[in-house]
Structures are given as structure tokens and as C-alpha cells.
Design a protein around this motif. Structure first.
Motif, short mmCIF file in Angstrom:
data_model
loop_
_atom_site.label_atom_id
_atom_site.label_comp_id
_atom_site.label_asym_id
_atom_site.label_seq_id
_atom_site.Cartn_x
_atom_site.Cartn_y
_atom_site.Cartn_z
N ASP A 146 -0.74 3.71 16.45
CA ASP A 146 -1.22 3.77 15.08
C ASP A 146 -1.78 5.17 14.79
O ASP A 146 -2.08 5.92 15.71
CB ASP A 146 -2.35 2.72 14.98
N GLY B 235 -7.83 1.55 8.27
CA GLY B 235 -7.25 0.45 9.04
C GLY B 235 -5.96 0.86 9.73
O GLY B 235 -5.44 0.11 10.57
N ARG C 153 -5.59 -10.48 17.38
CA ARG C 153 -4.55 -10.68 16.37
C ARG C 153 -3.55 -9.55 16.52
O ARG C 153 -3.78 -8.60 17.25
CB ARG C 153 -5.23 -10.60 15.01
N GLY D 173 -1.78 -6.13 15.35
CA GLY D 173 -2.23 -4.96 14.61
C GLY D 173 -1.53 -4.89 13.26
O GLY D 173 -0.42 -5.41 13.09
N ASP D 174 -2.20 -4.23 12.34
CA ASP D 174 -1.65 -4.04 11.01
C ASP D 174 -1.80 -2.57 10.68
O ASP D 174 -2.93 -2.11 10.52
CB ASP D 174 -2.44 -4.93 10.03
N GLU E 24 0.83 -2.26 13.04
CA GLU E 24 1.62 -2.30 14.28
C GLU E 24 2.62 -3.45 14.29
O GLU E 24 3.74 -3.33 14.79
CB GLU E 24 0.69 -2.41 15.49
N1 GLY Z 1 -4.07 -0.87 12.87
C1 GLY Z 1 -5.20 -1.21 13.63
C2 GLY Z 1 -5.62 -2.60 13.55
O1 GLY Z 1 -4.89 -3.48 13.12
O2 GLY Z 1 -6.73 -2.89 13.96
#
Ligand code: GLY
Ligand code: AMP
Length: 425
Positions: A212, A226, A287, A289-290, A292
Motif C-alpha cells: 500500500d 487509509g 480484515r 486491506g482496502d 489491497e
Molecule cells: N490500506 C490499509 C488498510 O486497509 O488498513
């Protein structure tokens, strides 16, 4: 199967995209979802934290599999409520989600089980914490114990900065209840990396590597977010480093949690520092990743649904996943002003043009339809323009070609996603 996904961001859009492609899925719901997800699933107007309503809906519709995207409902016990109502659920119960819900719990677990992480102390008293920082010196790291939407960590370059962070959390109530206890830990030198595995209570099945980009600006400048984009695979995460992470951090944690009566199942997202003496845990997330997850879903060749079921059923030991050899890369388009004050309501056009490029998928992260039915921004991170191609360089070029076809005047993105991989050549 009838499947319900909980959440409303790009991560959940990507999960719905992968689940909807499964021949096992007859009917897909998403609560509350977003306009992109609406093309794949029936949206249910229940928010992710309306735990009892989600469980009632799942019972009512005879849901065969519930998949929980974000951390807040996991930490709050959605999985406990759903499983107690007889619903098969992907994600950890509250007693295991504490790995993300309390940094102090996780540090103590590491200490009890010899899992490598930064040296630390926990405090609820500001004066004691400030004295400790003064004795240790800077750089030093201060972390709010609980969930703080990625904002609870201060990497302090000076003692005064660390002491201010301590006072803000313990005396100023900056993070509410999440900051009523803090962890003060040693500053670790190295390159930050991530490691993902599906876990079934006893076994861990590694997923592909993803990196990320947390800082808002090109060249990793500006405040943390984020995540502004990511890519896979990650050259810095060598096979040896991945093995060491699995054997020294992930497997010992899964075993420790089981031994302590908190069996972990779901995705375990390990953030680690690649140090000279090997990987050290920075933190766990419970959870995907977002963003990811978005690049992972593009690289996943296998049907995701049997993998989620195997994690629920304790059958990952004999499970295997197949992946495309291609690389994938995702660029986040955020609303101007993110992360401090994103502009809401900016109109978005041209997603179809971008998606017409072979290999490109645009996931919605923060969008809604306005009263006239036009697509507009409704969040900090708005779109995840995601591309799959033979190499990271090609995936990057393709993703930015797609970005340039999207008309979103109130948005911006980083122009250098993937730079660490490309620099290595
Ligand atoms: N991209 C980092 C997270 O989901 O924590
Ligand atoms: P976290 O929210 O725990 O992911 O922390 C945010 C960022 O702070 C991480 O991505 C790291 O870059 C940095 N960080 C956290 N803990 C440490 C540490 N002990 N030493 C150095 N950097 C850290």
C-alpha cells in the motif's frame, strides 16, 4: 448459495465482484453497499454497525454465508451474533478481532508468546507515560489502544511531540474511548510491508503480497491516509521474508490465539517492519486491506467462495488457491481535501470508458447517486481504478490510462503508485 456481504467501500465492491463470479453464488446481497456494488448485488439498506438488523435480515433470507468487510462490526461482535443465530460467517469473533481492536492486547500476546515486535509499555496514566518517553528518548511511537480509523499512531521525532500525543489521547480525549489507554513503543528502522493470510482457527493459507501507499502525496509525502493505492506482487517481500513472517509471526499468533481460547478465523492482515534481524510485527488488522483487497481479487484465479467456506469450516489445511501470474495495481481517486476535509458531491463521469480498457476494473469506494440519479462523490476515497497486466510497470501504465478517462474534477490521485517496485526494475 445465498451470500450477504457487509460494508460499503472499494474492498466490499471487490469482494462482491469476486463472489458474484462464483458459480456457487445464486443470490448476492450487500448491506449497505454502494452504486458500483448495485450492479452485482441487491443492496440492503442496513448500515454495517446495525448488527441486530443484519442478523435478522440474514435469518429472514436464509443466508448461507455472511462475509464481513470492515473492522468495526467485527470488533463489535457481529460474527458472534450471526454464528449464535446459526449463520455461517467469514470473519473473527469479537474475542479474536481484539487483535485489531486493542493494540495493547496484541503487544501483550506477542510478549507472552515470543512473537517479534517493537519493545513497548502500556499506559493509562499520562504522567507515567510522559516520564517513560523522557527516559527512553526519541524517536519513539505512541499508539491509541483502540480503533482510530488509522489516525491513532504518532511516530514522534522528538520527546515533546510524543508527550503531546500522550496528553491528547489520555487527557484530551482525542480518540474517545479508543485513546483511554496507549501503547508507547520503540521506533523500528526498516521498510514497512504487509502480509495477508486466510485463517481457519488453526491453519494459515498465505495470499499474494501487496504493498500500500499510505501517504497522501507523491513520493510518500504529506499526512497518512487509509491508502492511496497499491500493487502486487511486492519485490521487497522476498520469499524468505514471507516465510519468516509466516513462521515467526502469523503461525505463532494463530496458535497462541487458539491456545488462549480465542481461535482466529477470517483474514489476518499483518503489517510488519522488515528489520535487519527479520520481520517484526507493527500491527494486525482483522480484515482485508482496502485497497489491497482490490488488487488481490484481480489476481485471484480460483473461485473465492470455497476459500471463504474453508476458512469458516476449519479446512484450509488441505486448501490451495491459484493466482494469475500477472501483476495488478490500484490507484485511489480521492475527493480534493482528503484526508482532512474531502469535498463531497463532486460529479463523476466516464467510468464506462475506463472499464472498456481490457484488464481494467473500477471499484467504487465512496460514491452515491444524487437526487437526479447522477453519480457523485460521497467519501474521502472515491474510486479504485484497478488494472491487471503482465508486469507492475504495465499495470501502472494501464491504470493511469484508465484514470485519465475518468472525468471527476473534484478528485485527485497520486501519480506514482508502484514506485518502489519500479525503482527496483
Ligand atoms: N490500506 C490499509 C488498510 O486497509 O488498513
Ligand atoms: P499503524 O497504524 O500501526 O499501521 O501505524 C501507522 C504507520 O506508523 C505505519 O505504517 C508505520 O509506518 C509507522 N509505525 C508504526 N509503528 C512503528 C514503529 N514501532 N516504528 C516505526 N514506525 C512505526
Amino acid at each position: 448459495m445465498r451470500i450477504l456481504v457487509v460494508g460499503s467501500g472499494g474492498r466490499e465492491h471487490a469482494l462482491c465482484w469476486a463472489i458474484a463470479a462464483s458459480p456457487l453464488c445464486d443470490k448476492l446481497y450487500c448491506a449497505p453497499g454502494n452504486p458500483g456494488i448495485a450492479k452485482l448485488a441487491e443492496l440492503v439498506p442496513i448500515a454495517a454497525m446495525e448488527l441486530d438488523k443484519i442478523v435478522a435480515f440474514a435469518r429472514d433470507r436464509a443466508i448461507d454465508l455472511l462475509v464481513v468487510g470492515p473492522e468495526q462490526p467485527l470488533v463489535a461482535g457481529l460474527v458472534d451474533k450471526a454464528e449464535d443465530a446459526g449463520i455461517k460467517t467469514f470473519g473473527p469473533r469479537a474475542a479474536a478481532a481484539v487483535l485489531e481492536g486493542s493494540k495493547g492486547f496484541t503487544k501483550d500476546l506477542c510478549a507472552r508468546h515470543g512473537i517479534p515486535t517493537a519493545a513497548y509499555r502500556r499506559f493509562t496514566d499520562a504522567e507515567a507515560a510522559c516520564d517513560y518517553v523522557a527516559a527512553k528518548g526519541a524517536p519513539i511511537v505512541v499508539k491509541a489502544d483502540g480503533l482510530a480509523a488509522g489516525k491513532g499512531v504518532t511516530v514522534a521525532r522528538a520527546v515533546g511531540e510524543a508527550q503531546q500525543a500522550i496528553r491528547d489521547a489520555l487527557l484530551g480525549g482525542r480518540f474517545g474511548q479508543s485513546g483511554s489507554s496507549v501503547v508507547v513503543e520503540e521506533f523500528l528502522e526498516g521498510e514497512i510491508a504487509s502480509y495477508f493470510a486466510l485463517v481457519d482457527g488453526a491453519h494459515a493459507l498465505p495470499l499474494v503480497t501487496v504493498q500500500d501507499h499510505k501517504a497522501v502525496g507523491d513520493g510518500d509525502t504529506g499526512p497518512n491516509t487509509g491508502g492511496m493505492g497499491c500493487y502486487s506482487p511486492v519485490p521487497a517481500m522476498t520469499e524468505a521474508m514471507a516465510e519468516a513472517t509466516l513462521n515467526r509471526i502469523v503461525r505463532p499468533t494463530v496458535a497462541a490465539m487458539a491456545a488462549e481460547g480465542r481461535p482466529y478465523k477470517g483474514v489476518l492482515f499483518t503489517e510488519l517492519m522488515i528489520c535487519r534481524d527479520g520481520p517484526k510485527l507493527i500491527e494486525f488488522n482483522v480484515r482485508f486491506g482496502d485497497p489491497e483487497c482490490q488488487v488481490m481479487m484481480l489476481r485471484l484465479k480460483s473461485d473465492i467462495v470455497p476459500a471463504l467456506l474453508a476458512a469458516c469450516d476449519g479446512e484450509l489445511n488441505s486448501f490451495d488457491l491459484r493466482w494469475h501470474d500477472d501483476a495488478a495495481l490500484s490507484v485511489v481517486i480521492a475527493a480534493k481535501g482528503y484526508p482532512e476535509k474531502p469535498v463531497a458531491g463532486g460529479p463523476i463521469r466516464g467510468i464506462e470508458r475506463a472499464e472498456a480498457l481490457p484488464g481494467v476494473t473500477v471499484f467504487h469506494a465512496g460514491t452515491k447517486n444524487d437526487s437526479q440519479g447522477r453519480l457523485v462523490a460521497a467519501g474521502g476515497r472515491v474510486l479504485n481504478v484497478t488494472a491487471r497486466s503482465a508486469t507492475v510497470a504495465e499495470a501502472q501504465a494501464l491504470a493511469y490510462r484508465a484514470v485519465d478517462l475518468i472525468d471527476f474534477p473534484d478528485g485527485f490521485c497520486r501519480r506514482d503508485i508502484g514506485w518502489r517496485a519500479l525503482r527496483r526494475g
